[in-house]
Design a protein around this motif. Sequence first.
Motif, short mmCIF file in Angstrom:
data_model
loop_
_atom_site.label_atom_id
_atom_site.label_comp_id
_atom_site.label_asym_id
_atom_site.label_seq_id
_atom_site.Cartn_x
_atom_site.Cartn_y
_atom_site.Cartn_z
N ASN A 113 45.31 58.84 47.12
CA ASN A 113 46.11 58.73 48.19
C ASN A 113 45.82 58.14 49.39
N SER A 114 44.66 58.42 49.32
CA SER A 114 43.98 58.15 50.78
C SER A 114 44.05 56.58 51.35
N MET A 115 44.27 55.93 50.29
CA MET A 115 44.12 54.29 50.69
C MET A 115 45.44 53.96 51.16
N GLY A 116 45.58 52.89 52.05
CA GLY A 116 46.66 52.44 52.52
C GLY A 116 47.21 51.28 51.51
N ILE A 117 48.34 50.74 51.68
CA ILE A 117 48.94 50.03 50.68
C ILE A 117 48.20 48.47 50.62
N GLN A 118 47.64 47.84 51.83
CA GLN A 118 47.13 46.80 52.11
C GLN A 118 45.76 47.03 51.29
N GLU A 119 44.98 48.05 51.60
CA GLU A 119 43.66 48.25 51.31
C GLU A 119 43.58 48.34 49.95
N ARG A 120 44.39 49.11 49.13
CA ARG A 120 44.54 48.99 47.84
C ARG A 120 44.74 47.84 47.24
N LYS A 121 45.88 47.16 47.68
CA LYS A 121 46.11 45.74 47.12
C LYS A 121 44.62 44.89 47.31
N ASN A 122 43.88 45.01 48.25
CA ASN A 122 42.48 44.23 48.20
C ASN A 122 41.80 44.65 47.27
N ALA A 123 41.82 46.10 47.12
CA ALA A 123 40.83 46.43 46.20
C ALA A 123 41.21 46.16 44.58
N ILE A 124 42.58 46.19 44.55
CA ILE A 124 42.89 45.68 43.16
C ILE A 124 42.65 44.24 43.02
N LYS A 125 42.80 43.55 43.76
CA LYS A 125 42.56 41.94 43.62
C LYS A 125 41.10 41.54 43.43
N LEU A 126 40.31 42.57 44.30
CA LEU A 126 38.80 42.45 44.07
C LEU A 126 38.50 42.71 42.69
N SER A 127 38.81 43.95 42.06
CA SER A 127 38.49 44.20 40.95
C SER A 127 38.67 43.25 39.75
N ALA A 128 40.23 42.89 39.88
CA ALA A 128 40.73 41.69 39.14
C ALA A 128 39.63 40.61 39.08
N ASP A 129 39.51 39.88 40.29
CA ASP A 129 38.59 38.79 40.28
C ASP A 129 37.08 38.81 39.92
N VAL A 130 36.57 40.21 40.17
CA VAL A 130 35.21 40.40 39.65
C VAL A 130 35.31 40.55 38.14
N ALA A 131 36.33 41.24 37.46
CA ALA A 131 36.51 41.40 36.16
C ALA A 131 36.50 40.23 35.62
N MET A 132 37.33 38.98 35.98
CA MET A 132 37.54 37.79 35.55
C MET A 132 36.06 37.14 35.41
N ALA A 133 35.50 37.11 36.61
CA ALA A 133 34.14 36.24 36.79
C ALA A 133 33.13 37.13 35.64
N VAL A 134 32.93 38.36 35.87
CA VAL A 134 32.08 39.05 34.81
C VAL A 134 32.16 38.84 33.56
N PHE A 135 33.59 38.95 33.06
CA PHE A 135 34.01 38.68 31.66
C PHE A 135 33.60 37.36 31.32
N ARG A 136 33.96 36.42 32.03
CA ARG A 136 33.50 35.04 31.50
C ARG A 136 32.44 34.68 31.26
N GLY A 137 31.45 35.44 32.00
CA GLY A 137 29.97 35.17 31.99
C GLY A 137 29.58 33.92 33.00
N SER A 138 28.62 33.39 32.68
CA SER A 138 27.84 32.45 33.65
C SER A 138 28.53 30.84 33.64
N ARG A 139 29.16 30.73 34.61
CA ARG A 139 29.93 29.35 34.67
C ARG A 139 29.68 28.99 36.41
N LYS A 140 29.69 27.63 36.59
CA LYS A 140 29.45 27.26 37.89
C LYS A 140 30.63 28.20 38.53
N TRP A 141 31.86 28.07 38.14
CA TRP A 141 32.90 28.71 39.08
C TRP A 141 32.73 30.21 39.15
#
Lengths: 227, 87
Positions: free
Chosen positions: A56-84
């Motif tokens: 509960n300690s996170m503000g909504i915006q902070e949490r949103k940014n954390a979620i977005k960051l996790s989602a993007d990193v998961a996408m990149a990590v999972f796809r593996g090594s590509r230029k993008w």
Amino acid sequence: MLSRTHFIYISACVAAFSPSCLLSFSVAAMQVTEAFKHAFLKQMLLGFQASAVSTNSMGIQERKNAIKLSADVAMAVFRGSRKWTRGLIAGLSEKQQNRSFLQLILGEQYERRLMKPCYSSWKIPRCRTIVRRSLRVCCRRQKKKKNQSGVLARTLVEKRTQQLKRLVPGGESMDGLSLLDETLDYVLSLRAQVDLMQSLLTTVESSKLRSHSKRTLTERKASYVGK
Amino acid sequence: MSSRGSSSRITDEEINELVSKLQSLLPESRRRNIGRASASKLLKETCSYIKSLHRDVDDLSDRLSALMATMDANSPQADIIRSLLRS
């Protein structure tokens, strides 16, 4: 939801291409099986856990940014090594606040990714030829149109290519065919990301509704008993 | 063309394939099944599609954030997440 047959078709087409050093197609390119979706989701949830998203300690915006960051990193990590994917991680690293999360999730891989050579200093002369040829291939289909605006059309394509380069992570250093290839892959990954986040949302929302209605039912029963 | 071997030449055919794959991904061309679009149209639609996907991710992050705000450690939602992580 993405259909499995769509991706299997793409993988089959990809396998038929002759290899070239510019293209990094692989047969197992993007088979969106249940296992893939599951692993992507798991990676994302681990990220949520790592940034303590459910406290509960996170503000909504902070949490949103954390979620977005996790989602993007998961996408990149999972796809593996590509230029993008390398471009994405590099872009995220530019922000100080992301670095500890990246370090946590990627571990020593993170250091290695940062050490990768920067493509922007490469001049691949072949690419200019390829860009011109891909433009010609597209323009040939405009045979029926009056081509007085030939120069204008080319400028427009230039402008749009620049826009695309800004949208695809790491795009600035890509040329010609490489850009198209990476764009294709990036779009497929983005769609998978959107689908997964949507399913997660739906699952949590519906379970919330169920538990809420169960609770109110229990409360109502309790109030009857009390009477 | 450079003096590289023929195995590394990229043919028009391959470029064609990439372009049509990209086009088939775009939502508009799936709906109306247009014949091949021009280069600038393709690029423009790709750009706007990527932007709309970015907006979707942003919107979903907002909604997930709101949802998780009201989630406590004992709720069934936390259980779902825990079970997903365990499997």
